[in-house]
Design a protein around this motif. Sequence first.
Motif, PDB file in Angstrom:
ATOM      1  N   ASN A   1      -0.389   3.976  -2.758  1.00 11.78           N
ATOM      2  CA  ASN A   1      -0.956   5.253  -2.343  1.00 11.78           C
ATOM      3  C   ASN A   1      -0.556   5.534  -0.900  1.00 11.78           C
TER       4      ASN A   1
ATOM      5  N   ASP B   1      -0.464   8.141   0.866  1.00 14.72           N
ATOM      6  CA  ASP B   1      -1.369   9.002   1.636  1.00 14.72           C
ATOM      7  C   ASP B   1      -2.509   8.186   2.225  1.00 14.72           C
ATOM      8  N   ALA B   2      -3.060   7.291   1.389  1.00 20.73           N
ATOM      9  CA  ALA B   2      -4.141   6.436   1.881  1.00 20.73           C
ATOM     10  C   ALA B   2      -3.630   5.546   2.998  1.00 20.73           C
ATOM     11  N   ALA B   3      -2.439   4.983   2.798  1.00 19.04           N
ATOM     12  CA  ALA B   3      -1.886   4.097   3.816  1.00 19.04           C
ATOM     13  C   ALA B   3      -1.708   4.856   5.129  1.00 19.04           C
TER      14      ALA B   3
ATOM     15  N   SER C   1      -3.303   7.460   6.144  1.00 17.24           N
ATOM     16  CA  SER C   1      -4.584   7.794   6.748  1.00 17.24           C
ATOM     17  C   SER C   1      -5.188   6.600   7.469  1.00 17.24           C
ATOM     18  N   LEU C   2      -4.709   5.395   7.165  1.00 17.45           N
ATOM     19  CA  LEU C   2      -5.230   4.206   7.828  1.00 17.45           C
ATOM     20  C   LEU C   2      -4.280   3.704   8.899  1.00 17.45           C
TER      21      LEU C   2
ATOM     22  N   SER D   1       0.842  -1.205   0.000  1.00 21.15           N
ATOM     23  CA  SER D   1       0.000   0.000   0.000  1.00 21.15           C
ATOM     24  C   SER D   1       0.877   1.255   0.000  1.00 21.15           C
TER      25      SER D   1
END
Lengths: 525, 418
Positions: B242, B244-246, B248-249, B238
């Motif tokens: 992405n 940023d997505a990673a 955010s999680l 991840s």
Amino acid sequence: MSSTQSGGGAAPPAVELRGITKRFPGVVANHDINITVRPGSVHAIVGENGAGKSTLMKTLYGMHQPDEGTVSVDGQVVRLHSPSDAIAHGIGMVHQHFMLADNLTVLENVVLGAERLHGIGARARARVRELSAQYGLRVDPDRLMEELGVGDRQRVEILKVLYRGARIVILDEPTAVLVPQEVDELFDNLRELKREGLTVIFISHKLDEVLSVADTITVIRRGTTVATVDPSGTTARDLASLMVGGELPVPGLRESTVTDEVVLDLRDLRVEAADGRPVLQDVSLRIRRGEIVGIAGVEGNGQSELIETIMGMRPAVSGRVELGGTDITGWTTRAIREAGIGYVPEDRHRHGVLLESPLWENRVLGHQTQPPNSKGLLIDRAGARADTERIVAEYDVRTPGIDVLAGALSGGNQQKLIVGREMSHDPKVLVAAHPTRGVDVGAQAAIWGHLRAARAKGLAVLLISADLDELIGMSDTLHVILRGRLVAEADPATVTPEQLGSAMTGAGLSSDDEEPGPREDEAEA
Amino acid sequence: MSQTLEVATPQVAPPRARNRWRILSIVFAAFVALSAVRMFTGQPVLTGSGTIQATLAFAVPIGLAGLGGLWAERAGVVNIGLEGMMVFGTWFGAFAAYTTGNPWAGLVAGVLGGVFGGLIHAVATVTFGVDHIVSGVAINILAVGAMRYLSILYFQDAPGGGASQSPPLPGFPRVGLPFVDSLLGPVEERQWFLVSDLAGLVIGLTTDMSVVTLLAILLVPASYWLLWRTPFGLRLRSCGENPDAAESLGVRVNGYKYVAVLVSGGLAGLGGVFLAMVASSIYQEGQTGGRGYIGLAAMIFGNWRPGGLAMGAGLFGYTDALQVRGSGGAVHALLVLIALALVAVAVWQWLRGRRIVAGVSLGFAVVLGAWYLLTDTLPRELVTYSPHIATLLVMALATQRLRPPAAAGRPWRRGGGS
């Protein structure tokens, strides 16, 4: 779950914000915010761009801490230091810009970061299927993310939040990227969440949508809560005046300024996709001085290709584009712009601005060969900067200065800068694609005003929009585009959004005196 | 509500399972074609057990470099410094093996040498946001110079050593199934269609194999399992898709990037150890010979997946093995195989309606066929460079529908997204 179902007076509020104040260096983003969200309800928070909605939601999601005030969840005061804290308290957030990895499957995107719950294999897949069925999200865990459309991606984002056990779901401007049908589907999903006892906090500046889906509406203006109202006892107009402290703008033209002089003349344009499939066929269109011609259509029916062909970004297979009698087919984009066609692109981040460049450089772009931006072969820094200051003032671009990066501005302010830039070189024709998309009501009224004024001075405008009220209100002539053809012409004075909507889907302008079916004869006129 | 029911998304079966069978059948078809070409040209070296063993020996360092590239790029870091990390692996492996007399100490030291190179790359790219290519190229240049300096310090005065090479090094034990060669050897010599070729393949894969080769082969499925079947791998990937997505999680993106680049360096270092102590028995300057780059090419050929990159490494190793073992004649015979492949491409493209591509392919097939029939051997220069030509051709033809990790090579900083 049953105890929080209807949210009667006994149950504590799902979320309660008391006296929240958040300061950033130089600004007070939120000031004395008070919101009470009933469990099992859809609570909308509306306000103009920059009113402080996103700052407030970041506070609630633990992305930063408030300077003053308290956050309570289910009646207990909590301190949220990070998004993980928020998730632990059952608060989940769906970001405005999706946080998804294209080359991973739906399942992988959902379980990422929450592998401990159900692993990453069969158990997780079963759980995703179960949630998907329970909330009517219709998500297939094994699809690759990149195959999914915008609406599906949003449902995956919601699923991600639910998978982590959220009972309170925050949606930040969820409809900004959706087409009308997808908005309807999203609202069905939200009602489903509500029925299952979840609490939804919904941030938006689109008043009609808020009125149709919310149980309670809180209005934020200049960083503070100004009112909390019940949607049944209020109208979009009331909300708008609360939001902006004034009247809701209505798109409209006063008297006709259309002349006989044809400025932009498209003849039998045909454009093909890379695989030889026609994306535009037999498109003929005339725009006169002082006329606004609107194009209505469901997205993806050739609007983008039409604009790009006029702007010289996409070659026409056959047909001609004439500007004031000169054949400009096949000219380069710069030559076309210099000849007097202004362009407000549909995707401002792809075509309109460089997010990493300051405002004044963005003002130069596209007009780098013309004064006041250049002197001879060199860029005229002082001239360009002075003119940027003028645009910022005239178009009310809210920015600390012209050396700020364009990416730091909100979408509406970026759009105002683009419109100002394109208007600054006295174009003969303006190609405006979704000029007010993602723009708050105040800016919307301002952009309409600028269009009206330019039209009165003789500007010819090609207007493309997904907002049917805007199209009907702002156009002198309306065409409907369907599968790459102009299939119908409508009189904006008499047509209703419903009629236009049915024509856009190929059902024809179904009024009594007209026979249904696509009217291709219009295109040959 | 009725509307939601109408707008059901079309269900498309995921094409992965089908893909797997397609790849297997293509590999099998290629093997049958190879066998036929061997019968036709009378070049037993094309599928002989010796060729298979040589292929493995050439493919292992390329494959290890490719795996290193895979780990790094899946986490979003482009590692063009693999070549330099391999150089670290060759030298440190040789140094430790020579000073202790124990090959295993050499292996550990070589891997650590590669990890050291990876650490430099990680600090530069992840912590300081240096452009990945710049950092990688710097490591490649640094490695060559630094290792020559160390060679002068430590190998110059040793018996058999020098400024550009080490003294002789101890070797690794070799393993194999004892009865296979005696059982299948006669079958291979009969030159039966397909049967003898299969016998050659089995002997080549089961007899007299260095334990490092075995370890390298096992690292391919191990990497697949780690990266695609565990939460650790999902998080690591991840970061490359992405970040940023990673973030955010709750994924610690930079931590995963560090781990990936260190593992990447370690794999390249192991490749270096293989070159110095298995493929050869001394360290030599320039021993890596660009295998770090070819490894990256194999990874791209394999679409950033372990199985694919193993196939790519095998392909490059095979052409290498042919030019070394069979010299002109065997590579000459390959012309027939390539002509056959082009005919297949022509038929396929014709069926898809792309007449021009089909015609061009057919034209080249005819030219190659004529070339084979009118000559007996290839010019010496072409034979030597056949691995590189194969690299070029494969990259040109096979890179049509690749899917690199979306965020590979992009500098990333915490808190960049929303």
